[in-house]
Design a protein around this motif. Structure first.
Motif, short mmCIF file in Angstrom:
data_model
loop_
_atom_site.label_atom_id
_atom_site.label_comp_id
_atom_site.label_asym_id
_atom_site.label_seq_id
_atom_site.Cartn_x
_atom_site.Cartn_y
_atom_site.Cartn_z
N LYS A 184 0.84 -1.20 0.00
CA LYS A 184 0.00 0.00 0.00
C LYS A 184 0.87 1.25 0.00
CE LYS A 184 -3.83 -2.22 2.45
NZ LYS A 184 -4.63 -2.24 3.70
N ASP A 185 1.99 1.16 0.72
CA ASP A 185 3.01 2.19 0.70
C ASP A 185 4.32 1.50 1.06
OD1 ASP A 185 3.46 2.34 3.69
OD2 ASP A 185 1.40 3.05 3.65
N TYR A 186 5.42 2.25 1.10
CA TYR A 186 6.72 1.61 1.30
C TYR A 186 7.32 1.87 2.68
CZ TYR A 186 6.57 0.58 -3.67
OH TYR A 186 6.19 0.10 -4.89
N ARG A 187 6.46 2.18 3.63
CA ARG A 187 6.94 2.33 5.00
C ARG A 187 7.40 0.98 5.55
NH1 ARG A 187 2.05 4.88 8.14
NH2 ARG A 187 0.93 3.70 6.53
N VAL A 188 8.51 1.00 6.28
CA VAL A 188 8.94 -0.16 7.05
C VAL A 188 8.70 0.10 8.53
CG1 VAL A 188 10.89 -1.64 7.69
CG2 VAL A 188 10.63 -0.84 5.32
N ALA A 189 9.18 1.25 9.01
CA ALA A 189 9.00 1.60 10.41
C ALA A 189 9.44 3.03 10.64
CB ALA A 189 9.81 0.66 11.32
N ALA A 190 8.92 3.63 11.70
CA ALA A 190 9.37 4.96 12.09
C ALA A 190 10.81 4.89 12.58
CB ALA A 190 8.47 5.51 13.19
N GLY A 191 11.54 5.98 12.42
CA GLY A 191 12.90 6.03 12.94
C GLY A 191 12.91 6.03 14.46
N ARG A 192 13.99 5.50 15.03
CA ARG A 192 14.08 5.43 16.50
C ARG A 192 15.46 5.92 16.95
NH1 ARG A 192 11.92 -0.65 17.54
NH2 ARG A 192 13.78 -1.05 16.30
#
Length: 890
Positions: free
Chosen positions: A234-242
């Protein structure tokens, strides 16, 4: 002692329970609000395994406290935190008991001030000779909380998963924690390394391996137009930065496949590895469940493509890892715990696990082989919006990767080898709970950087890019077997020595440990509660019955059932079928054509069993929630048909569970009922008057003495009105016809709404009903209403010229006020109270009234007010002034 109640015909006097006289809604709600967000810290026993719509422990502890305590001679109170193992070793008095005067606390409980008994909420309270039944025990909350008071508890549930979960909760207090830890270590020694060897990856920071926390997969289909492979992102997000990169976002580059950091996943970005430009939010799946081929632009429904091609392929594209080596050598946190592209090594490792699963003998018996049953949630989109069969799932195994099946099979085989059946079952409980996160039906929460929960929406929702959990678990990560074991162990520790958290002076206080462990005198059964054959045996039934049509427990529980069955099939009845019971479930189910009428009938059968099981002076207390009046009418009809009267209702804070539609129900109520031998006939006109007065009186008392919302007060009004009706159920006549409970509930809704809109006339009638009214009463009764004391004075409804005097029909100033308005405007500015008092005055003087009645007209509001005035004053002339009309049939 408590007050006695027993006015209904044919019923012996019985002790009125504290819960019938009052309930500390405010105190329970302030705990419930916190406990609902932190169950693990308040009552970890309920986080050992999932069960749906589980009630909060604080609610059922309060219900038990206010239900079980009726005889102070059979109540003992001890201070938590004693030293030693006997009751005599702690407490305030020489015999170890607290010096609290229980009789006084019981005596003081009433609707306006129910909190005297609340003093015992954080105490270690024991009751003698109490036997409690929960025929719909579900997750067991009622039984666990009642057992903490020393009551003998008996439970039943149709669903074998609920039975097993509750069984382990009630056995936890008699389970040795050290023995449990030793059993876990045995399994760890046996299979942990075998499982975790398949969850390794080359560390991006050196020549060593890191632990894989999660594997990220994407489903792929061939374009029906050009044959190009389409990854269903649906989109290419993997995860928010930490950590050091908390202002960035990890995204997948669709050009080279690397995981790259970008500033904004919704804007144009550039891959740090290959320089490819792309917008991470623009994937290949659009709204409506269609893919968009990046090669030819074809848009096509995903489920249609699956029907044509078969189940989609899965491709491993990324991982989240933790490296203990880098952690120990002082690397930045974002280096030793982060995200990376899947390499050839990772793909080959999965293939090795897949090959072992396909070739290894002796493991297949440890995974379920059942087909997914068709039902309201799995196949009927009218309930859940998802049809798993359209997505290519046919058997339960289809919901897992081969690596997960291999790991789970090894785990269950090892758990079976534990000699102690009780300890083996706790390990099975942990493995079963981990299945919420260990499957390919969950996705990754990219905002909070954690794995999702399979039953987040209590339905089967296949994701297009699932995440695969590490079955055993690394140092970090949630939902793994080792993490779930820690939760089970914490629950067992709590059951051995439970504590309470309560609010004192605005702060949460945790008590020392109680000596009374959980489940010391418990017995549970699995099966249709309508087959229970108890008679005159239980002091109370405390339960949480089925919820009309909110959730089909049997279908969602099947997911756990088929795995638990692997080890329990030969141990217990109920685990020998392909699925959990369906037809016997008391719930509306469109897939099985079970209707609202079926629900009402079957719930009535259940209430009959409950009534037979109760002692003559027993009580039924249950929680119930649904949003519409129809379901409440069906509930009241079922309850009253079998011979119960409702004696109280109270609002409580809803659990933070969301049901199928993702919306919580509107009403969340405790209902208290008692067996009733015989009802008394009543006309609707007289009963409605009683109900109206009951609603008004209840509202007035609560507004004066309690800090409750209007909604909370309305619920308590409703209970008081139910009580009035249930004394006459089946014998209420209107227009020569017997009214049903459903019809009465609709009327009660309207009455409560009317009673909530309190104006000048309502306040005046309350003043008429007040012995020796005073100006202080005017102020009190106007508080929280639409009426003002100045308004009543201006209308001459009271005066203080010669002491306080009400403006009754025969009071001189009041009649002068009315006469002036009659003569001045022909009645246009007359209130209904003005009209009735004017007519009553002329009637007394022998003057004609009919011409005024004809000129003004007589509507339902005027009839209603006339009836209320006649009732409160005992003056039937208010009926006659309207021409002997049926003024009480409002």
């Amino acid at each position: 002692m408590s007050e006695k109640s027993g006015s209904s015909q044919g019923r012996q006097e019985r002790t009125e329970l504290p819960i019938e006289r009052g309930f500390p809604i405010e105190r329970v709600n302030e705990i419930a609000e916190k406990e609902g967000r932190a169950k693990m810290y308040y009552r970890p026993i309920y986080t050992m395994h999932k069960w749906w719509a589980r009630r909060l422990g604080c609610v059922f502890r309060a219900v038990s406290l206010y239900t079980l305590l009726d005889d102070p001679e059979k109540v003992s109170v001890f201070e938590p935190g004693h030293e030693g193992n006997t009751l005599a070793a702690y407490g305030d008095g020489p015999d170890g008991e607290s010096d609290i005067d229980v009789a006084s606390l019981l005596e003081r409980v009433d609707m306006t001030d129910p909190e005297s008994l609340w003093e015992l909420y954080p105490k270690d309270v024991r009751v003698e000779d109490k036997k409690i039944l929960d025929p719909f025990m579900g997750g067991g909350t009622s039984l666990v909380e009642a057992s903490r008071f020393g009551a003998e508890v008996v439970g039943n549930d149709l669903n074998p998963v609920a039975w097993f979960v509750t069984k382990k909760e009630l056995e936890a207090g008699q389970t040795d924690v050290e023995d449990l830890e030793a059993a876990f270590e045995q399994v760890k020694e046996d299979v942990a390394d075998e499982i975790t060897q398949y969850y390794k990856t080359p560390c991006p920071n050196g020549d060593h391996d890191a632990d894989v926390m999660y594997n990220f997969w994407v489903k792929e289909l061939d374009c029906v137009s050009c044959g190009h492979t389409v990854p269903l992102f649906k989109d290419y997000r993997v995860a928010a930065g930490r950590y050091e990169n908390d202002d960035k976002y990890n995204v997948l580059c669709p050009g080279c496949g690397s995981v790259t950091l970008v500033d904004d996943w919704q804007s144009e970005s550039v891959c740090n590895d290959c320089g490819h430009g792309f917008v991470p939010k623009e994937g290949n799946v659009s709204r409506g469940g269609k893919y968009n081929c990046p090669d030819c632009g074809q848009k096509y429904a995903i489920t249609d493509a699956i029907q044509e091609q078969g189940a989609p392929d899965l491709r491993l594209y990324a991982l989240e890892y933790y490296c203990e080596h880098c952690d120990n050598t002082g690397e930045n946190k974002s280096a030793y715990k982060g995200y990376k592209q899947a390499e050839r090594y990772d793909i080959d490792l999965f293939e090795q696990a897949k090959t072992e699963w396909e070739e290894r003998e002796g493991l297949y018996e440890y995974v379920p082989h059942e087909k997914i049953p068709e039902g309201a949630i799995t196949a009927a989109s009218s309930v859940s919006g998802n049809d798993v069969f359209q997505h290519g799932y046919e058997s339960w195994q289809d919901m897992f990767t081969e690596r997960q099946l291999l790991s789970l099979a090894k785990l269950l085989r090892s758990i079976e080898s534990v000699d102690d059946q009780n300890l083996s079952e706790y390990l099975l409980l942990a493995a079963s709970e981990s299945l919420r996160y260990t499957n390919k039906m969950v996705s990754y929460n990219t905002t909070y950087n954690k794995i999702g929960d399979f039953f987040r929406n209590n339905s089967f929702t296949p994701p297009t890019y699932p995440v695969e959990n590490n079955v055993w678990g690394a140092k970090w990560g949630s939902g793994t077997f080792s993490a779930m074991f820690d939760m089970v162990k914490t629950g067992v520790e709590y059951a051995n020595s439970p504590t309470e958290r309560h609010i004192k002076d605005g702060e949460t206080v945790k008590t020392p440990e109680f000596s009374q462990s959980i489940g010391e005198n418990a017995e549970i059964h699995q099966g249709d509660m309508r087959q229970l054959d108890y008679e005159d045996e239980f002091d109370a039934v405390i339960t949480d019955p089925p919820y009309y049509d909110n959730i089909i427990y049997s279908e969602v529980a099947d997911y756990f059932y088929v795995w638990q069955k692997v080890l329990l099939e030969d141990e217990y009845p109920g685990f020998d079928q392909d699925k959990t019971p369906r037809v016997e479930s008391i719930v509306t189910n469109p897939y099985l054509d079970k209707t609202a009428e079926d629900f009402e009938s079957e719930l009535g059968q259940a209430f009959s069993v409950i009534k037979r099981a109760l002692k003559d002076d027993g009580s039924l207390t249950f929680t119930y929630h649904h949003s519409d009046s129809e379901s409440w009418g069906e509930l009241l009809e079922s309850l009253c048909n079998v011979g119960f009267e409702v004696t109280a209702t109270y609002p409580i804070t809803a659990d933070i569970n969301k049901f199928i539609g993702g919306e919580a129900v509107s009403f969340d109520i405790i209902v208290v009922a008692r067996p009733l031998d015989e009802t008394e006939p009543a006309s609707w006109k007289s009963l409605r008057r009683d109900i109206y007065r009951t609603a008004r009186r209840t509202r007035k008392q609560l507004e004066e003495n309690r800090e409750l919302s209007r909604g909370d007060i309305g619920v308590m009004e409703m209970g008081a009105c139910f009580r009035e009706y249930s004394k006459h159920h089946g014998k209420v006549q209107r227009g020569g016809e017997i009214m049903s409970a459903k019809e009465v509930v609709q009327e009660i809704y309207g009455i409560i709404q009317e009673a909530s809109d309190i104006g000048v006339e309502d306040v005046f009638i309350d003043l008429l009903d007040t012995p020796s009214p005073s100006f202080d009463d005017v102020n009190k009764l106007c508080r929280g209403t639409n009426a003002k004391p100045e308004e009543l004075k201006e209308m001459c409804l009271y005066n203080q010229d010669d002491g306080f005097q009400l403006g009754t029909w025969d009071e001189e100033k009041r009649q002068a006020y009315i006469q002036e308005r009659v003569n001045g405007d022909g009645g246009d500015h007359l209130s209904n109270l003005d009209k009735l008092q004017f007519l009553r005055y002329r009637y007394e003087k022998g003057q004609a009234v009919q011409n005024y009645v004809q000129k003004w007209g007589v509507d339902d509001d005027l009839r209603e007010l006339a009836g209320r005035l006649a009732d409160v004053t005992g003056d039937d002339a208010y009926a006659r002034v309207l021409g002997d009309r049926d003024i009480t049939s409002y």
